[in-house]
Design a protein around this motif. Structure first.
Motif, short mmCIF file in Angstrom:
data_model
loop_
_atom_site.label_atom_id
_atom_site.label_comp_id
_atom_site.label_asym_id
_atom_site.label_seq_id
_atom_site.Cartn_x
_atom_site.Cartn_y
_atom_site.Cartn_z
N UNK A 42 1.19 -1.09 -0.14
CA UNK A 42 -0.37 0.21 -0.31
C UNK A 42 0.82 1.47 -0.20
N UNK A 43 1.36 1.09 0.56
CA UNK A 43 2.81 2.17 1.19
C UNK A 43 3.74 2.94 -0.50
N UNK A 44 3.80 1.26 -1.25
CA UNK A 44 4.09 1.70 -2.24
C UNK A 44 3.78 2.38 -3.56
N UNK A 45 1.82 1.45 -3.96
CA UNK A 45 1.18 2.11 -4.36
C UNK A 45 1.62 3.49 -4.21
N UNK A 46 0.93 3.97 -2.78
CA UNK A 46 0.35 5.22 -2.85
C UNK A 46 2.05 6.40 -3.01
N UNK A 47 3.45 5.83 -2.65
CA UNK A 47 4.46 6.54 -2.88
C UNK A 47 4.30 6.45 -5.04
N UNK A 48 3.93 5.42 -4.84
CA UNK A 48 3.83 5.33 -7.46
C UNK A 48 2.61 6.82 -7.33
N UNK A 49 2.63 7.14 -6.75
CA UNK A 49 1.57 8.34 -7.78
C UNK A 49 2.18 9.65 -7.68
N UNK A 50 3.65 9.29 -7.00
CA UNK A 50 4.16 10.66 -6.67
C UNK A 50 5.02 10.85 -6.80
N UNK A 51 6.25 9.45 -7.09
CA UNK A 51 7.31 9.26 -6.65
C UNK A 51 7.99 9.54 -4.65
N UNK A 52 7.96 10.68 -4.82
CA UNK A 52 8.02 11.24 -3.51
C UNK A 52 6.99 11.49 -2.19
N UNK A 56 6.22 10.84 7.51
CA UNK A 56 5.09 11.33 7.69
C UNK A 56 3.78 11.65 7.23
N UNK A 57 3.95 12.39 5.56
CA UNK A 57 2.81 12.30 4.63
C UNK A 57 2.40 11.04 4.14
N UNK A 59 2.02 7.70 6.37
CA UNK A 59 2.30 7.70 7.44
C UNK A 59 0.37 8.75 7.55
N UNK A 60 0.17 9.71 7.69
CA UNK A 60 -1.39 10.09 7.47
C UNK A 60 -1.89 9.35 6.60
N UNK A 61 -0.92 9.27 5.10
CA UNK A 61 -2.56 9.12 4.26
C UNK A 61 -2.47 7.84 4.60
N UNK A 62 -2.01 6.46 5.01
CA UNK A 62 -2.00 5.44 5.44
C UNK A 62 -2.98 5.30 7.08
#
Length: 146
Positions: A42-52, A56-57, A59-62
């Motif tokens: 899930x964290x990888x997928x979220x990073x995949x939306x912006x790359x960076x 803390x961001x 953690x908040x999003x997840x």
């Protein structure tokens, strides 16, 4: 005057749809995340939306504690999927960035999920049902775009 309904209520449909979509997402994650945990995927997928991002961001999003996300990011870094560095504007924050291996993992996850769903649709769904799913997908896109 009759108040009898001819089909399911919007509320019941919403509840059923929420449950089935949650199960579908879990199944897709299980199918595609060989060797990594659902939280890491899930964290990888979220990073995949912006790359960076920052720890803390993420953690908040997840919706997890920053300490928990730091553990997740550490595991991803250990697998070579992300790098961490200090935020130049705030040394207390860590910047998390996908590596080439991280981008490849995300692409592999997507491909594996699509392949599983393609097989399931081919083997278990009639042509008429496939048309119904395509129409439902279009309706969901319209709802989400509003």
């Amino acid at each position: 005057m009759s108040t009898e309904q001819t089909g399911p209520s919007p509320h019941q449909t919403a509840d059923d749809l929420r449950a089935v979509l949650a199960r579908l997402l879990r199944k897709l994650r299980e199918t595609t995340n060989e060797g990594i945990t659902p939280s890491q995927a899930s964290a990888l997928a979220r990073l995949g939306k912006g790359g960076v991002s920052t720890v803390s961001a993420l953690a908040h999003a997840e919706r997890v504690r920053p300490q928990s996300m730091a553990t997740i990011v550490e595991a991803l870094e250990g697998r070579g999927f992300v790098t961490r560095s200090q935020d130049p504007s705030d040394g207390r924050r860590q910047i998390v960035e996908l590596t080439d291996a991280g981008w490849a993992q995300i692409a592999g996850q997507r491909e594996a999920g699509v392949a599983w769903l393609d097989r399931a649709l081919t083997e278990q769904v009639s042509p008429a049902e496939l048309l119904t799913l395509a129409a439902a997908t279009s309706i969901l896109e319209r709802i989400l775009d509003r």
